[in-house]
Scaffold this motif. Sequence first.
Motif, PDB file in Angstrom:
ATOM      1  N   GLU A  27     -27.838  -3.553   1.766  1.00 43.29           N
ATOM      2  CA  GLU A  27     -26.521  -2.928   1.918  1.00 43.29           C
ATOM      3  C   GLU A  27     -25.452  -3.974   2.215  1.00 43.29           C
ATOM      4  OE1 GLU A  27     -26.838   0.071   4.925  1.00 43.29           O
ATOM      5  OE2 GLU A  27     -28.243   1.293   3.761  1.00 43.29           O
ATOM      6  N   LYS A  31     -22.151  -5.175  -0.177  1.00 42.08           N
ATOM      7  CA  LYS A  31     -20.751  -5.251   0.256  1.00 42.08           C
ATOM      8  C   LYS A  31     -20.179  -6.651   0.055  1.00 42.08           C
ATOM      9  CE  LYS A  31     -21.133  -1.566   3.665  1.00 42.08           C
ATOM     10  NZ  LYS A  31     -21.207  -1.232   5.105  1.00 42.08           N
ATOM     11  N   GLU A  44      -5.938  -6.654   1.361  1.00 38.74           N
ATOM     12  CA  GLU A  44      -6.276  -5.506   2.197  1.00 38.74           C
ATOM     13  C   GLU A  44      -7.700  -5.031   1.945  1.00 38.74           C
ATOM     14  OE1 GLU A  44      -3.358  -2.437   1.860  1.00 38.74           O
ATOM     15  OE2 GLU A  44      -1.723  -3.724   2.571  1.00 38.74           O
ATOM     16  N   LYS A  45      -8.123  -5.007   0.690  1.00 41.35           N
ATOM     17  CA  LYS A  45      -9.494  -4.596   0.369  1.00 41.35           C
ATOM     18  C   LYS A  45     -10.505  -5.588   0.925  1.00 41.35           C
ATOM     19  CE  LYS A  45      -8.624  -2.003  -3.900  1.00 41.35           C
ATOM     20  NZ  LYS A  45      -8.890  -1.943  -5.363  1.00 41.35           N
ATOM     21  N   GLU A  47     -10.160  -7.610   3.534  1.00 45.07           N
ATOM     22  CA  GLU A  47     -10.250  -7.485   4.989  1.00 45.07           C
ATOM     23  C   GLU A  47     -10.975  -6.206   5.395  1.00 45.07           C
ATOM     24  OE1 GLU A  47      -7.384  -7.284   8.926  1.00 45.07           O
ATOM     25  OE2 GLU A  47      -6.686  -8.412   7.157  1.00 45.07           O
ATOM     26  N   ALA A  48     -10.753  -5.120   4.649  1.00 39.02           N
ATOM     27  CA  ALA A  48     -11.417  -3.851   4.970  1.00 39.02           C
ATOM     28  C   ALA A  48     -12.935  -3.981   4.878  1.00 39.02           C
ATOM     29  CB  ALA A  48     -10.916  -2.746   4.040  1.00 39.02           C
ATOM     30  N   ILE A  49     -13.419  -4.693   3.866  1.00 42.90           N
ATOM     31  CA  ILE A  49     -14.861  -4.888   3.715  1.00 42.90           C
ATOM     32  C   ILE A  49     -15.416  -5.681   4.886  1.00 42.90           C
ATOM     33  CG2 ILE A  49     -16.645  -6.066   2.351  1.00 42.90           C
ATOM     34  CD1 ILE A  49     -15.003  -5.298  -0.158  1.00 42.90           C
ATOM     35  N   ARG A  51     -14.177  -5.974   7.901  1.00 45.03           N
ATOM     36  CA  ARG A  51     -14.122  -5.170   9.136  1.00 45.03           C
ATOM     37  C   ARG A  51     -15.216  -4.104   9.156  1.00 45.03           C
ATOM     38  NH1 ARG A  51     -10.166  -6.285  12.500  1.00 45.03           N
ATOM     39  NH2 ARG A  51      -8.406  -7.550  11.761  1.00 45.03           N
ATOM     40  N   GLU A  52     -15.548  -3.576   8.001  1.00 44.07           N
ATOM     41  CA  GLU A  52     -16.626  -2.588   7.917  1.00 44.07           C
ATOM     42  C   GLU A  52     -17.994  -3.240   8.126  1.00 44.07           C
ATOM     43  OE1 GLU A  52     -18.559   0.516   4.650  1.00 44.07           O
ATOM     44  OE2 GLU A  52     -16.726  -0.579   4.163  1.00 44.07           O
ATOM     45  N   LEU A  53     -18.140  -4.437   7.642  1.00 45.07           N
ATOM     46  CA  LEU A  53     -19.435  -5.110   7.641  1.00 45.07           C
ATOM     47  C   LEU A  53     -19.759  -5.804   8.965  1.00 45.07           C
ATOM     48  CD1 LEU A  53     -21.885  -5.982   5.873  1.00 45.07           C
ATOM     49  CD2 LEU A  53     -20.536  -7.987   5.227  1.00 45.07           C
ATOM     50  N   SER A  56     -17.628  -7.241  14.871  1.00 39.20           N
ATOM     51  CA  SER A  56     -16.254  -7.142  15.368  1.00 39.20           C
ATOM     52  C   SER A  56     -15.412  -8.225  14.703  1.00 39.20           C
ATOM     53  CB  SER A  56     -16.197  -7.276  16.890  1.00 39.20           C
ATOM     54  OG  SER A  56     -16.700  -8.524  17.317  1.00 39.20           O
ATOM     55  N   ALA A  73     -23.577  -7.278  10.675  1.00 44.75           N
ATOM     56  CA  ALA A  73     -23.397  -6.583  11.955  1.00 44.75           C
ATOM     57  C   ALA A  73     -23.518  -7.520  13.148  1.00 44.75           C
ATOM     58  CB  ALA A  73     -24.408  -5.449  12.085  1.00 44.75           C
TER      59      ALA A  73
END
Length: 198
Positions: A27, A31, A44-45, A47-49, A51-53, A56, A73
């Motif tokens: 997974e 990503k 933006e895309k 950074e979003a990935i 932050r999701e992955l 912190s 993680a």
Amino acid sequence: MEALQKIVPGELYDANYDPKILEIRKEAKTKIHEFNQLSPAEDEKREAIIRELFGSVGKNPVIEAPFYCDYGANIHLGDDVAINHNMVILDGAEVRIGNCVFIAPNVGLHTAGHPIDVERRSKGLEFASPITIEDYVWIGASVTVIPGVTIGKGSVIAAGSVVIRDIPEGVVAAGNPCRVIRKITAEDQKTTNFIKRK
């Protein structure tokens, strides 16, 4: 991320055959593949990935593609971290990167290692120990950091170094194995060459 709790720092775990660990890794790599295919204009895309992955992420992260990690993680970024191209983080254990850290191209932070003896290694067993990069560190190009290392606040690691032990704060360190060359002083505000060559 319950499966990652099986990874206890310094103890052996099954990195190659445990189905839950393999699924988390797949997974994460999916990503990261998506991240690496995005246009540099799609800030933006991207950074979003991240932050999701990641575990912190602070303010103003800059991570240039391509970037690679195992799980994501276990990675924790402070504010204003800048990571250049071709970074590899093997994050079986936690990797903590402080505020205002600069990381040059082709750097590897490797928390993972394998047993020396072939019998256990051939079973896919692995260990991991955390890596900590404190605030205001600069890591030069093509540096490798091995499991369990801490690099102290404000220090500089010269390009090509292999960091196998802790580095104190406020020093320039270089070499394979990486050793402290000197302290950083007020004189360094007057020059751009941080290692005086003979």
